[in-house]
Scaffold this active site. Sequence first.
Site, short mmCIF file in Angstrom:
data_model
loop_
_atom_site.label_atom_id
_atom_site.label_comp_id
_atom_site.label_asym_id
_atom_site.label_seq_id
_atom_site.Cartn_x
_atom_site.Cartn_y
_atom_site.Cartn_z
N HIS A 244 42.13 36.44 33.27
CA HIS A 244 40.88 36.06 33.93
C HIS A 244 40.49 37.08 35.02
O HIS A 244 39.36 37.56 35.07
CB HIS A 244 41.08 34.66 34.52
CG HIS A 244 39.94 34.13 35.34
ND1 HIS A 244 39.07 33.18 34.89
CD2 HIS A 244 39.56 34.39 36.62
CE1 HIS A 244 38.19 32.88 35.83
NE2 HIS A 244 38.47 33.60 36.90
N GLU A 245 41.45 37.42 35.86
CA GLU A 245 41.12 38.34 36.97
C GLU A 245 40.78 39.72 36.45
O GLU A 245 39.88 40.39 36.97
CB GLU A 245 42.28 38.40 37.97
CG GLU A 245 42.66 37.07 38.62
CD GLU A 245 41.52 36.35 39.29
OE1 GLU A 245 40.52 37.00 39.65
OE2 GLU A 245 41.61 35.12 39.44
N HIS A 248 37.18 39.89 35.53
CA HIS A 248 36.31 40.22 36.66
C HIS A 248 36.35 41.71 36.96
O HIS A 248 35.32 42.34 37.22
CB HIS A 248 36.74 39.47 37.93
CG HIS A 248 36.49 38.00 37.91
ND1 HIS A 248 35.31 37.44 37.50
CD2 HIS A 248 37.28 36.97 38.32
CE1 HIS A 248 35.38 36.12 37.64
NE2 HIS A 248 36.57 35.80 38.13
ZN LIG Z 1 37.38 33.95 38.66
#
Ligand SMILES: [Zn+2]
Length: 328
Positions: A244-245, A248
């Site tokens: 997830h990170e 980003h």
């Molecule tokens: Zn996030």
Amino acid sequence: MGLRPNLLTRRAAGVASTTLALLLSTAAVGVVPAASAFSAAPSEVCAEPADVHSDARIKKGGIAKHEPNELTAKQVREREADLAAALRERASFRAGAQAAAPLASVTIPVVVHVIQRDSTRAGGNIPDSMITSQISVLNQAYSGATGGAATAFGFQLTKINRVTNPAWYPIVQGSSAERSMKTSLREGGKNTLNVYLGELSDDLLGWATFPQRKLNSMDGVVVLSESLPGGTAANYNQGDTGTHEVGHWLNLYHTFQGGCSGSGDSVSDTPAEASPAFQCPTGRDTCATAGLDPITNFMDYTYDSCMYQFTAGQASRMLTAWNAYRAA
Ligand SMILES: [Zn+2]
């Protein structure tokens, strides 16, 4: 200051009480000082309410605060304008043969910094095997092997850097200690993924920076070490906080960005979603627009066991952003 932070954040950690047990009680409450997005000097900080959308977690009994710096609509507009400008700039450089052709596949060198308080596991000393497993999770997720679209990205571990420094443990989001840690440790160019592992402030599982045109020493992702595969963060210990990170870091927003209206997460094949989804609420449908909520997407907030895919649109957005921001 006018701009809110560009550091993107974590996923919620506060659903399961077993998770809460390992989380911190020393977190700063109410305000999160953080670096500004595009124009602020690195040392500039601003304080802002951290708990702007916390109802979902409070209702479930969790104590975690909401993402302290989720993007506003204005920030998204600014980021999208910057991406368009960066792409125009690259195109004109290419016309002048000053930049390489766009890449279609990318192997990302990964430098992992393990921040420890001491040599104990409770003090952050996780084994190398958890780190190599995390790299495998990233490669599986980004290749589409877990069920989603294949992306252009692969990950190669180049270094594990173990650092014992109680002043950086826990890693406090937005703190001067975080800045000094990253300034001291960050390695490589814009294409190098620096991952900082440790105990984290504010019940966070992780946070990340979005790509920027100019390399910033804050660039990288911070991940709760016990969220790695085999870690102790119940329901969040299969390595998908890292997935997830890194999303980003590769310019993806949350699937719930913008709620039901507007351009949402700026990706056309992720159905709109009114708010983050937690646990694994199969069949959730919070917007009148087409499609169920994308609860299995890596950019939502569900349990690791629930999320397994990026979409083709997200894959395309990441590659476009790579060529705009991180390619040589
Ligand atoms: Zn996030």
